[in-house]
Design a protein around this motif. Structure first.
Motif, PDB file in Angstrom:
ATOM      1  N   UNK A 323       0.835  -1.207   0.000  1.00  0.00           N
ATOM      2  CA  UNK A 323       0.000   0.000   0.000  1.00  0.00           C
ATOM      3  C   UNK A 323       0.869   1.257   0.000  1.00  0.00           C
ATOM      4  N   UNK A 324       1.922   1.254   0.817  1.00  0.00           N
ATOM      5  CA  UNK A 324       2.773   2.444   0.926  1.00  0.00           C
ATOM      6  C   UNK A 324       3.472   2.746  -0.404  1.00  0.00           C
ATOM      7  N   UNK A 325       4.027   1.714  -1.027  1.00  0.00           N
ATOM      8  CA  UNK A 325       4.711   1.926  -2.312  1.00  0.00           C
ATOM      9  C   UNK A 325       3.704   2.410  -3.362  1.00  0.00           C
ATOM     10  N   UNK A 326       2.536   1.781  -3.387  1.00  0.00           N
ATOM     11  CA  UNK A 326       1.518   2.208  -4.351  1.00  0.00           C
ATOM     12  C   UNK A 326       1.092   3.654  -4.064  1.00  0.00           C
ATOM     13  N   UNK A 327       1.083   4.035  -2.783  1.00  0.00           N
ATOM     14  CA  UNK A 327       0.739   5.412  -2.403  1.00  0.00           C
ATOM     15  C   UNK A 327       1.736   6.400  -2.979  1.00  0.00           C
ATOM     16  N   UNK A 328       3.021   6.073  -2.897  1.00  0.00           N
ATOM     17  CA  UNK A 328       4.049   6.954  -3.458  1.00  0.00           C
ATOM     18  C   UNK A 328       3.859   7.077  -4.971  1.00  0.00           C
ATOM     19  N   UNK A 329       3.553   5.943  -5.607  1.00  0.00           N
ATOM     20  CA  UNK A 329       3.401   5.950  -7.073  1.00  0.00           C
ATOM     21  C   UNK A 329       2.189   6.782  -7.496  1.00  0.00           C
ATOM     22  N   UNK A 330       1.059   6.571  -6.802  1.00  0.00           N
ATOM     23  CA  UNK A 330      -0.146   7.340  -7.137  1.00  0.00           C
ATOM     24  C   UNK A 330       0.116   8.835  -6.946  1.00  0.00           C
ATOM     25  N   UNK A 331       0.781   9.188  -5.835  1.00  0.00           N
ATOM     26  CA  UNK A 331       1.034  10.604  -5.553  1.00  0.00           C
ATOM     27  C   UNK A 331       1.933  11.200  -6.631  1.00  0.00           C
ATOM     28  N   UNK A 332       2.952  10.471  -7.023  1.00  0.00           N
ATOM     29  CA  UNK A 332       3.876  10.991  -8.041  1.00  0.00           C
ATOM     30  C   UNK A 332       3.146  11.202  -9.367  1.00  0.00           C
ATOM     31  N   UNK A 333       2.316  10.237  -9.753  1.00  0.00           N
ATOM     32  CA  UNK A 333       1.572  10.395 -11.011  1.00  0.00           C
ATOM     33  C   UNK A 333       0.570  11.545 -10.916  1.00  0.00           C
ATOM     34  N   UNK A 334      -0.101  11.656  -9.759  1.00  0.00           N
ATOM     35  CA  UNK A 334      -1.058  12.752  -9.583  1.00  0.00           C
ATOM     36  C   UNK A 334      -0.357  14.107  -9.650  1.00  0.00           C
ATOM     37  N   UNK A 335       0.909  14.129  -9.259  1.00  0.00           N
ATOM     38  CA  UNK A 335       1.675  15.383  -9.274  1.00  0.00           C
ATOM     39  C   UNK A 335       2.437  15.580 -10.585  1.00  0.00           C
ATOM     40  N   UNK A 336       2.135  14.759 -11.577  1.00  0.00           N
ATOM     41  CA  UNK A 336       2.690  15.010 -12.912  1.00  0.00           C
ATOM     42  C   UNK A 336       3.950  14.227 -13.236  1.00  0.00           C
ATOM     43  N   UNK A 337       4.393  13.353 -12.323  1.00  0.00           N
ATOM     44  CA  UNK A 337       5.555  12.514 -12.649  1.00  0.00           C
ATOM     45  C   UNK A 337       5.057  11.241 -13.357  1.00  0.00           C
ATOM     46  N   UNK A 338       5.960  10.327 -13.614  1.00  0.00           N
ATOM     47  CA  UNK A 338       5.587   9.134 -14.365  1.00  0.00           C
ATOM     48  C   UNK A 338       6.142   7.909 -13.641  1.00  0.00           C
ATOM     49  N   UNK A 339       5.324   7.302 -12.792  1.00  0.00           N
ATOM     50  CA  UNK A 339       5.817   6.196 -11.962  1.00  0.00           C
ATOM     51  C   UNK A 339       4.954   4.955 -12.176  1.00  0.00           C
ATOM     52  N   UNK A 340       5.571   3.787 -12.022  1.00  0.00           N
ATOM     53  CA  UNK A 340       4.882   2.513 -12.280  1.00  0.00           C
ATOM     54  C   UNK A 340       5.078   1.566 -11.108  1.00  0.00           C
TER      55      UNK A 340
END
Ligand code: NAD
Length: 468
Positions: A323-340
């Motif tokens: 959950x924590x790793x997915x949280x970082x990824x979602x936040x980064x994508x929501x902020x305009x980065x590109x994470x998978x």
């Protein structure tokens, strides 16, 4: 590039949601987190952390009982359950306060309330103080977690002696007897804890083995150890019904063509958890889901633009670290980065005594996928540190590809297995070969030497064990 003025709304303050909120704030987002209960979610309040406190108390008791073997004169005068519970609550509160502090430090606005969609862009919040607020326009990250699944077994729902994992963390007294329905992670962890406090524990598991998804050879060893500790285990056993009895509850079980029953003061129902999404009203935002389990892609995006979902509410791998790793990824994508998200390094950890951890392929999975592999086993009896710590019970098993010798899976039963597994996850993440593990010098005396020895055993050159 990240977008500094972006508004981010996170629903749920567990290890998925609060991590997402912090990551979005680090990237300059204007973050609001909505949580209906306490920050920290299941993990900090009624899951991982409190369970581990009980386990630590149980382990201390067992160590004290065996201290004489090491020349320490201790007379153990039982335990004080109220103090055990107080310690558990104290650790949880301290960590929850820490999360509150992190929210303030990162300028995250926390709203104590329950959110529901009224459209795909708007959430309505019913606040704990009785007021209501509407939030619109931001990107939304859903992290509402999971709740215990109650199976449709007749008699379970209405029996006050049937408890779930939350109930098992706050029993006012240690029960004399406990039947555990479900031999998964929650079932074996609580079985291990309560049996160490003197409860007579019986586990009823529907499938042929405990912890069905973990490496079978080690699961069998764990089962033998739990049985040696006095836990009765019935596999391929089907619970038919639960009824009241003078002791507490009677569990009727179909086993080997007969119906047998077990009476116990408490019955722990641990047959899985389900995504906690009902109160979100996903249908109002047309968010794709499978019976409440939110569907996402590897960027953690739902089918609706600007709405992301993470963690247990996806109903897939229900682990705090995922959950924590997915949280970082979602936040980064929501902020305009590109994470998978890539789940190949997710460790599975079971906090029993001894601990059990695995990462990558099990031997059963390698067979099922018709992958050509070799294995290397190293018994902890031959590892000095393990011998000191728990008498050398357990094993490390490494699975590597036959041709290229890449590390496919590592499985550990033994003390600190859940810590040692990090090295193995790194090996899998970096696509290490067995030579990489072997060339890495492991300190002596440590438990980690057993990982290197198991790697050596894949080439029949373990030093401290005979290679068959
Ligand atoms: P689980 O899926 O791990 O295990 C449930 C078990 O119950 C399975 O083995 C299943 O075969 C069995 N079962 C189902 N119906 C049954 C029935 N009617 N009778 C007998 N057995 C039955 O679920 P859990 O142990 O409840 O844990 C829930 C979730 O929480 C899991 O996703 C788990 O990974 C997570 N969790 C993780 C940890 C950890 O990582 N240490 C600790 C606690 C919970």
């Amino acid at each position: 590039m990240s977008n500094g003025s972006q508004e981010i709304i996170v629903v749920g303050g567990g290890p998925g949601g609060y991590v997402a909120a912090i990551r979005a704030a680090q990237l300059g987002g204007k973050v609001t987190l909505i949580e209906k209960s306490k920050l920290g979610g299941t993990c900090l309040n009624v899951g991982c952390i409190p369970t581990k406190v009980l386990l630590h108390s149980a382990d201390l008791l067992a160590e004290a009982q065996h201290a004489n073997e090491f020349g320490i004169n201790v007379s153990v005068n039982g335990f004080d359950w109220k103090k055990v519970l107080k310690k558990k609550d104290g650790v949880s509160s301290q960590l929850v306060n820490g999360i509150n502090g992190l929210m303030k430090a990162n300028k995250i606005k926390v709203i104590n309330g329950t959110a529901e969609f009224i459209s795909s862009k708007t959430l309505s919040i019913k606040k704990a103080d009785g007021t209501q607020e509407t939030l619109s326009g931001g990107k939304i990250i859903l992290a509402t977690g999971s709740v215990p699944a109650i199976p449709p077994i007749p008699g379970v729902k209405d029996n006050e002696h049937c408890i779930d994992s939350t109930g098992a963390l706050s029993l006012t007294e240690v029960p004399k007897s406990l039947v555990v329905i479900g031999g998964g992670v929650i079932g074996v962890e609580f079985a291990s804890i309560y049996s160490q406090f003197g409860t007579k524990v019986t586990i009823i598991e529907a499938l042929p083995k405990l912890l069905p998804l973990m490496e079978g050879e080690l699961t069998a060893q764990l089962r033998a150890k739990l049985e040696k500790n006095g836990i009765d285990i019935y596999t391929e056993a089907k619970v038919q019904s639960v009824e009241s009895s003078s002791v507490g509850a009677k569990v009727n079980v179909e086993y080997k063509g007969e119906v047998i029953n077990f009476e116990a003061e408490k019955v722990l129902v641990a047959v899985g958890r389900r995504a906690n999404t009902e109160s979100l009203k996903l249908e109002k935002a047309n968010i794709g889901n499978d019976r409440g389990r939110i569907q996402v892609n590897e960027r953690m995006e739902t089918n609706v633009k600007n709405i992301y979902a993470i963690g247990d509410c996806l109903g897939q791998v229900m682990l705090a670290h995922v959950a924590s790793v997915q949280g970082e990824i979602a936040a980064e994508n929501a902020m305009g980065l590109d994470a998978f998200y890539n789940g190949k390094t997710v460790p599975s950890c079971v906090y029993t005594n001894p601990e059990f951890a695995g990462v990558g392929l099990t031997e059963e999975k390698a067979k099922e996928e018709e992958i050509e592999y070799v294995t290397g086993n190293f018994p902890l009896m031959a590892n000095g540190k393990a011998l000191i710590m728990n008498g050398g019970e357990g094993m490390v098993k490494v699975i590597v590809g036959k041709e290229y010798k890449e590390v496919l899976g590592v499985h550990i039963l033994g003390p600190r297995a859940t810590d040692i597994i990090a090295e193995c996850a790194l090996a899998i993440g970096m696509e290490a070969t067995i030579e990489d593990l072997i060339e890495t010098i492991h300190a002596h005396p440590t438990l980690t030497e057993a990982v290197r020895e198991a790697a050596l055993a894949t080439e029949k050159r373990a030093i401290h064990a005979f290679n068959k």
